[in-house]
Design a protein around this motif. Structure first.
Motif, PDB file in Angstrom:
ATOM      1  N   THR A   1       0.866   4.120   1.796  1.00 58.39           N
ATOM      2  CA  THR A   1       1.952   3.187   1.509  1.00 58.39           C
ATOM      3  C   THR A   1       2.509   2.685   2.842  1.00 58.39           C
ATOM      4  OG1 THR A   1       3.696   4.851   1.576  1.00 58.39           O
ATOM      5  CG2 THR A   1       2.585   4.499  -0.566  1.00 58.39           C
TER       6      THR A   1
ATOM      7  N   GLU B   1       4.393   5.448   4.540  1.00 54.48           N
ATOM      8  CA  GLU B   1       3.526   6.442   5.165  1.00 54.48           C
ATOM      9  C   GLU B   1       2.951   5.915   6.470  1.00 54.48           C
ATOM     10  OE1 GLU B   1       1.920   8.813   1.202  1.00 54.48           O
ATOM     11  OE2 GLU B   1       0.989   6.914   1.767  1.00 54.48           O
TER      12      GLU B   1
ATOM     13  N   SER C   1      -3.311  -5.483   4.204  1.00 48.59           N
ATOM     14  CA  SER C   1      -3.118  -4.538   3.110  1.00 48.59           C
ATOM     15  C   SER C   1      -3.592  -5.202   1.828  1.00 48.59           C
ATOM     16  CB  SER C   1      -1.644  -4.150   2.990  1.00 48.59           C
ATOM     17  OG  SER C   1      -0.868  -5.263   2.536  1.00 48.59           O
TER      18      SER C   1
ATOM     19  N   THR D   1      -0.922  -3.615  -4.974  1.00 49.01           N
ATOM     20  CA  THR D   1      -1.151  -2.926  -6.240  1.00 49.01           C
ATOM     21  C   THR D   1      -0.704  -3.846  -7.373  1.00 49.01           C
ATOM     22  OG1 THR D   1       1.054  -1.948  -6.349  1.00 49.01           O
ATOM     23  CG2 THR D   1      -0.648  -0.709  -5.117  1.00 49.01           C
TER      24      THR D   1
ATOM     25  N   GLN E   1       2.952  -3.568  -4.602  1.00 43.92           N
ATOM     26  CA  GLN E   1       3.236  -2.716  -3.446  1.00 43.92           C
ATOM     27  C   GLN E   1       2.051  -2.764  -2.491  1.00 43.92           C
ATOM     28  OE1 GLN E   1       3.902   1.052  -5.367  1.00 43.92           O
ATOM     29  NE2 GLN E   1       6.104   0.687  -5.523  1.00 43.92           N
ATOM     30  N   ARG E   2       2.360  -2.697  -1.204  1.00 45.14           N
ATOM     31  CA  ARG E   2       1.306  -2.722  -0.193  1.00 45.14           C
ATOM     32  C   ARG E   2       0.594  -1.380  -0.138  1.00 45.14           C
ATOM     33  NH1 ARG E   2       5.415  -5.884   2.051  1.00 45.14           N
ATOM     34  NH2 ARG E   2       4.685  -7.771   3.104  1.00 45.14           N
ATOM     35  N   ARG E   3      -0.714  -1.445   0.063  1.00 42.05           N
ATOM     36  CA  ARG E   3      -1.520  -0.259   0.314  1.00 42.05           C
ATOM     37  C   ARG E   3      -2.435  -0.566   1.501  1.00 42.05           C
ATOM     38  NH1 ARG E   3       1.829   1.538  -2.371  1.00 42.05           N
ATOM     39  NH2 ARG E   3       1.650   2.767  -4.261  1.00 42.05           N
TER      40      ARG E   3
END
Length: 154
Positions: A16, A19, A42, A45, A49-51
């Motif tokens: 995330t 993180e 990134s 989702t 949300q960014r991953r």
């Protein structure tokens, strides 16, 4: 105790933005900026949300080290874009790119040393008046070069 508090294993797992910020020491706002500038990437989702892939940590280290020595972000982006398939920089990539940047850095160091020496010489006499300084600017000869600072200009 819920599973959310247990540390998750990282191998092969996406991170995330929080993180990434925690592990890299880079503020979330800077991560967003780097992403807008195309330096990192990134995926989103379904909840928007960014991953990030784990490799982003090495990419961030590369960016921060290059910035620390004064490489402009545009050059950093260009260097990253030159890597095959947008891969994360390897040690060899860093050695190659840093060798290319070395002459530019040496030139910048030389210019900064000259600036430092000129600055010290100008202010060191105490007169603070280039039009009257017989040592640095006899007969105001620098005025012929135009307005503004002449000795300290790059």
């Amino acid at each position: 105790m819920s599973d959310h508090s247990a540390p998750r294993p990282y191998p092969g797992q996406e991170l995330t933005v929080g993180e990434v910020a925690e592990r890299s020491g880079v503020a979330v706002s800077a991560l967003h900026f780097y992403e807008r500038e195309g330096l990192i990437h990134s995926r989103r989702t379904p909840g928007n949300q960014r991953r990030f892939r784990r490799e982003v940590l090495r990419r961030l280290s590369f960016i921060r080290i290059a910035q620390r020595v004064g490489i402009p972000l545009a050059e950093i982006r260009s260097a990253l874009d030159s890597l095959p398939d947008g891969r994360t920089p390897t040690r060899q990539d860093w050695e190659t790119l840093s060798a290319q940047w070395r002459s530019e850095l040496d030139d910048r160091i030389r210019r900064l040393q000259q600036l430092r020496d000129d600055f010290t010489g100008c202010i060191g006499c105490g007169c603070l008046s280039l039009d009257r300084c017989g040592l640095v600017n006899p007969h105001d000869r620098l005025s012929a070069e135009g307005p503004g600072p002449r000795r300290l200009a790059g």
